[in-house]
Design an enzyme around this catalytic site. Structure first.
Site, PDB file in Angstrom:
ATOM      1  N   LYS A  34      -7.112 -13.892  -9.105  1.00 50.05           N
ATOM      2  CA  LYS A  34      -8.250 -13.838  -8.209  1.00 50.05           C
ATOM      3  C   LYS A  34      -9.242 -12.764  -8.684  1.00 50.05           C
ATOM      4  O   LYS A  34      -8.819 -11.730  -9.192  1.00 50.05           O
ATOM      5  CB  LYS A  34      -7.718 -13.479  -6.809  1.00 50.05           C
ATOM      6  CG  LYS A  34      -8.666 -13.801  -5.687  1.00 50.05           C
ATOM      7  CD  LYS A  34      -8.040 -13.437  -4.353  1.00 50.05           C
ATOM      8  CE  LYS A  34      -9.099 -12.822  -3.485  1.00 50.05           C
ATOM      9  NZ  LYS A  34      -8.632 -12.237  -2.253  1.00 50.05           N
TER      10      LYS A  34
ATOM     11  N   LYS B 159     -12.234  -6.520  -7.055  1.00 51.47           N
ATOM     12  CA  LYS B 159     -13.046  -5.343  -7.363  1.00 51.47           C
ATOM     13  C   LYS B 159     -12.199  -4.227  -7.956  1.00 51.47           C
ATOM     14  O   LYS B 159     -12.718  -3.300  -8.552  1.00 51.47           O
ATOM     15  CB  LYS B 159     -13.750  -4.845  -6.103  1.00 51.47           C
ATOM     16  CG  LYS B 159     -12.770  -4.389  -5.033  1.00 51.47           C
ATOM     17  CD  LYS B 159     -13.436  -4.023  -3.737  1.00 51.47           C
ATOM     18  CE  LYS B 159     -12.383  -3.712  -2.687  1.00 51.47           C
ATOM     19  NZ  LYS B 159     -12.891  -3.637  -1.341  1.00 51.47           N
TER      20      LYS B 159
ATOM     21  N   LYS C  16       0.825  -1.211   0.000  1.00 46.16           N
ATOM     22  CA  LYS C  16       0.000   0.000   0.000  1.00 46.16           C
ATOM     23  C   LYS C  16       0.856   1.256   0.000  1.00 46.16           C
ATOM     24  O   LYS C  16       0.447   2.278  -0.547  1.00 46.16           O
ATOM     25  CB  LYS C  16      -0.960   0.004   1.193  1.00 46.16           C
ATOM     26  CG  LYS C  16      -2.112  -0.968   1.025  1.00 46.16           C
ATOM     27  CD  LYS C  16      -3.283  -0.620   1.923  1.00 46.16           C
ATOM     28  CE  LYS C  16      -4.429  -1.593   1.732  1.00 46.16           C
ATOM     29  NZ  LYS C  16      -5.483  -1.435   2.736  1.00 46.16           N
TER      30      LYS C  16
END
Ligand code: TRP
Length: 337
Positions: free
Chosen positions: A202, A205, A120
């Site tokens: 995978k 979103k 991140k």
């Protein structure tokens, strides 16, 4: 589990989900469906991790809408506030309090090794804030406040759960037994749902390709269209086997929403083509999600009901959390409140 087992004897499960972004079919089959199923066998606590969402920049009005929407999605999926604790993290002040104490018992080196922090901070290089760094101490607080025995988490949160266990053990050794040391909960069934556009990845979103994922709230025609475009292989047989990632993914989705075994699916589709399978999976997903979407739409129109649920949830959560918090403040040497 024996029928006469009381609520008190059931193991405690806690899990959380961030309210930002849409919920995909992958979240639903991989996590939420299990959360619903576990409600009878465990004392479950489910939390909208809104405080965690502040670690990346959010638009306030949009965040508030997403938090409420996430709550309605969980209710619509079948989380029953009479059976389980369901609440917003930010409405239970003990989370922030315990997070502080735990962050004073977490090492800089430990937090620096978290792969999610590294990922991140690479992604948000202009906002590597202290919250992003101490995120795992807050997550540890979420879990330890409720003395959770088990925590269902995906692959990406395993390292945070390991750290939670280390922090709990360390605190218990330093101050005397205070926290239950939680374990990861691996559900019996829990297919990993892959992208419809690239079945080796995978379902996510955050995929740029909108056709790669289906969301829980997608309209029927959108769901059908996305399944029709699902990437498969150039072979022609409908069989679950190594190397046929696209077909395997379609079969595991079909199995998850219909309860049919792979054998049964193979028999049902003998002599049929990929187009038939794609359509059948799309239709089965539509039917499976229909009541969820309809219930969600009703709930979002009933703000008073939503409010009564989250108020009650926060109240119940706080009374449990406060028990732990009192112990903790006493152990570390504060004068009791
Ligand atoms: N960090 C988790 C995620 O992003 C969400 C979360 C917050 C959580 N607190 C938790 C998960 C406690 C399990 C237990 O997915």
């Amino acid at each position: 589990m024996p029928e006469n087992q009381t609520k008190e004897q059931k193991k405690i499960i806690l899990s959380g989900i961030q309210p930002t972004g849409v919920f995909t079919l992958g979240n639903y089959i991989g996590a939420l469906k299990n959360w619903v199923a576990m409600q009878d066998d465990y004392n479950c606590a489910y939390m909208i991790a809104d405080m965690h969402s502040l670690t990346v920049r959010q638009e306030p009005a949009k965040l508030r809408q997403q938090i409420l929407s996430a709550f309605a999605v969980l209710l619509a999926c079948g989380i029953d506030p009479k059976k389980s604790l369901l609440f917003f993290q930010s409405q239970v002040h003990q989370h922030a309090e315990l997070a502080w104490v735990l962050s004073c018992n977490t090492q800089f080196g430990e937090l620096s090794r978290m792969t999610q922090f590294k990922d991140k901070s690479a992604k948000h290089a202009d906002n590597i804030n202290a919250g992003l760094f101490t995120y795992p101490s807050l997550m540890a607080a979420d879990i330890l406040l409720y003395q959770a025995d088990l925590v269902p988490v995906g692959e990406d949160q395993k390292q945070h759960l390991e750290l939670t266990r280390d922090i709990a053990n360390r605190f218990n050794n330093l101050y005397g037994n205070t926290f239950t040391v939680p374990e990861a909960y691996i559900p019996k069934v829990g297919a990993r749902i892959m992208s419809l556009a690239d079945p080796t990845k995978k379902m996510s979103k955050s995929d740029e390709n909108q056709n790669a994922f289906v969301t829980i709230l997608d309209q029927p025609e959108v769901i059908i269209r996305k399944f029709k475009r699902a990437v498969t292989d150039s072979d022609m047989v409908i069989r679950y086997q190594e190397g046929k990632d696209g077909i395997n993914n379609l079969m595991s989705i079909y199995s998850a929403v219909t309860g049919l075994s792979y054998d049964q699916i193979e028999r049902d589709f003998e002599g049929k083509g990929y187009g038939d399978l794609k359509l059948a999976v799309g239709e089965a997903v539509v039917e499976h999600l229909r009541p969820v979407r309809e219930s969600y739409e009703k709930l979002m129109k009933d703000k008073a009901y939503l409010e009564s649920c989250y108020r009650e949830g926060a109240e119940k959560a706080a009374s449990i959390a406060e028990r732990t918090m009192r112990k903790v403040y006493k152990k570390v040497g504060f004068v009791g409140r």
